[in-house]
Design an enzyme around this catalytic site. Structure first.
Site, mmCIF file in Angstrom:
data_model
loop_
_atom_site.group_PDB
_atom_site.id
_atom_site.type_symbol
_atom_site.label_atom_id
_atom_site.label_comp_id
_atom_site.label_asym_id
_atom_site.label_seq_id
_atom_site.Cartn_x
_atom_site.Cartn_y
_atom_site.Cartn_z
ATOM 1 N N LYS A 32 55.943 99.458 122.868
ATOM 2 C CA LYS A 32 55.605 100.292 121.701
ATOM 3 C C LYS A 32 54.166 100.023 121.262
ATOM 4 O O LYS A 32 53.421 100.943 120.924
ATOM 5 C CB LYS A 32 56.587 100.030 120.552
ATOM 6 C CG LYS A 32 57.991 100.533 120.841
ATOM 7 C CD LYS A 32 58.024 102.046 120.941
ATOM 8 C CE LYS A 32 59.352 102.607 121.340
ATOM 9 N NZ LYS A 32 59.343 104.053 121.560
ATOM 10 N N TYR A 56 60.296 95.259 124.823
ATOM 11 C CA TYR A 56 60.425 96.520 124.083
ATOM 12 C C TYR A 56 59.266 96.676 123.093
ATOM 13 O O TYR A 56 58.586 97.703 123.056
ATOM 14 C CB TYR A 56 61.774 96.555 123.344
ATOM 15 C CG TYR A 56 61.868 97.671 122.333
ATOM 16 C CD1 TYR A 56 61.988 98.989 122.751
ATOM 17 C CD2 TYR A 56 61.791 97.403 120.963
ATOM 18 C CE1 TYR A 56 62.045 100.024 121.821
ATOM 19 C CE2 TYR A 56 61.847 98.430 120.031
ATOM 20 C CZ TYR A 56 61.971 99.735 120.467
ATOM 21 O OH TYR A 56 62.015 100.745 119.545
ATOM 22 N N SER A 80 57.805 101.217 116.420
ATOM 23 C CA SER A 80 58.857 100.318 115.953
ATOM 24 C C SER A 80 58.278 99.142 115.198
ATOM 25 O O SER A 80 57.154 98.686 115.492
ATOM 26 C CB SER A 80 59.622 99.800 117.169
ATOM 27 O OG SER A 80 60.467 98.734 116.804
#
Ligand code: UDP
Length: 320
Positions: free
Chosen positions: A145, A141, A117
């Site tokens: 990643k 988040y 991402s």
């Protein structure tokens, strides 16, 4: 040989399953259906309903289907949810993914495409963002990643496994067969279209960003173009090319207000908005430098106008 697609019942996963099958690839899906939908997959696609951290099931799939390649989509994707519940994100996106990747490496599966991402970059110090921009995520988040990219780099150094981490900017739109269906929905374009359809107001998170209209800017990429890059990444890996990371964006951005204005012109409906404080963990602007995907993968996005991306999603919503 088969391609193992984790999260194949999700939005991007189901689009890529369709694209792989059109190209004649054999596909097997691993999805726990915690966020995905069984009906996003054609009935003849083999589906194993289990978590990606279930090593025994992963091993069985690899052996039964002669898997040579894995595309790892499965994971949790909401920045806001990750801020509220970081433990869940670390367990699902990191703990389980490490088990998956170790199992692939142990079974000599050499080709891995990983859904990373733009969130790995955090607040950019330079725009557009190139792949060598420092990784400094601003949300749990994004941390998960980034950590999985590092795990893949380390595994690549120690085993024949090689990986392409595809750093998605903002996937949007719909194909003829698949559409975005998150529950709860947190993404801007589906929420803007929902507001247009039912007349309820939608929220703008942050109107005091250092951008021309004060709202956050993102690089929206059509899901079919995003999907096409995965097929090119597989070709790249099957040619024996080394582990790398590639941005997937179109190279220009739109603000939240511009997205809403475009949704209004596509739908012909005025959208009511409520101005809210910023959402935790959201950077002001994320726009990709898109030339690595062109040069390394030979990728060219076809649907680059925001109005066309939004229209593809709106046409789906309008179906009887
Ligand atoms: N956003 C918003 N209202 C919403 C949903 C999103 O203003 O109801 C904003 C969000 O804060 C971000 C942008 O729209 O700046 C894109 O958010 P989305 O959740 O679609 O994707 P993200 O960039 O977080 O992956």
């Amino acid at each position: 040989m088969s391609v193992l697609v984790t999260g194949g019942a999700g939005f991007i996963g189901s689009v890529v399953v369709d694209q792989l099958r059109v190209r004649g690839e054999r596909v097997v899906v691993l999805d726990d259906l915690s966020r995905g939908h069984r009906d996003q997959l054609d009935a003849d696609v083999p589906l194993y309903q289990a978590p990606v951290g279930d090593a025994a099931t992963v091993r069985r799939i690899i052996d039964e289907h002669s898997v040579d390649t894995c595309i790892h989509f499965a994971g949790l994707i909401a920045v806001g949810e990750s801020v509220k519940n970081p433990g869940l994100y670390w367990r699902r996106n990191v703990g389980e993914s490490i088990i998956l990747f170790e199992t692939l490496a142990d079974a000599d599966v050499e080709n891995v495409v990983f859904s990373s991402s733009a969130a790995v970059y955090g607040d950019p110090i330079e725009l557009p963002i190139r792949e060598d921009h420092p990784r400094k995520p601003t949300s749990p988040y994004g941390n998960t990643k980034m950590v999985m990219e590092l795990v893949l780099e380390d595994l690549s150094a120690a085993s024949p496994l090689r990986a392409v981490s595809l750093r998605y900017f903002n996937a949007a739109g719909a194909t003829d067969r698949r559409r975005e269906r998150h529950d709860p929905e947190t993404h801007l374009i589906p929420l803007a279209l929902r507001a247009a359809a039912n007349g309820t107001p939608m929220k703008i998170f942050g109107t005091d960003y250092p951008t021309p209209d004060g709202t956050a800017i993102r690089d929206y990429i059509h899901v079919s173009d995003l999907g096409a890059a995965h097929l090119l990444a597989i070709e790249y890996l099957r040619c024996g090319e080394p582990t790398t990371a590639v941005n997937l964006g179109v190279g220009h951005g739109a603000s939240v207000r511009e997205v809403i204005a475009t949704a209004e012109s596509v739908t012909g409906i005025q959208i009511n908005v409520e101005e809210m404080p910023r959402r935790a963990g959201d950077p002001a602007e994320l726009v990709a430098a898109a030339d690595t995907a062109r040069m390394v993968l030979g990728w060219t996005p076809e649907i680059t106008a925001l109005a066309d991306i939004i229209a593809s999603a709106w046409h789906w919503e309008q179906r009887p």
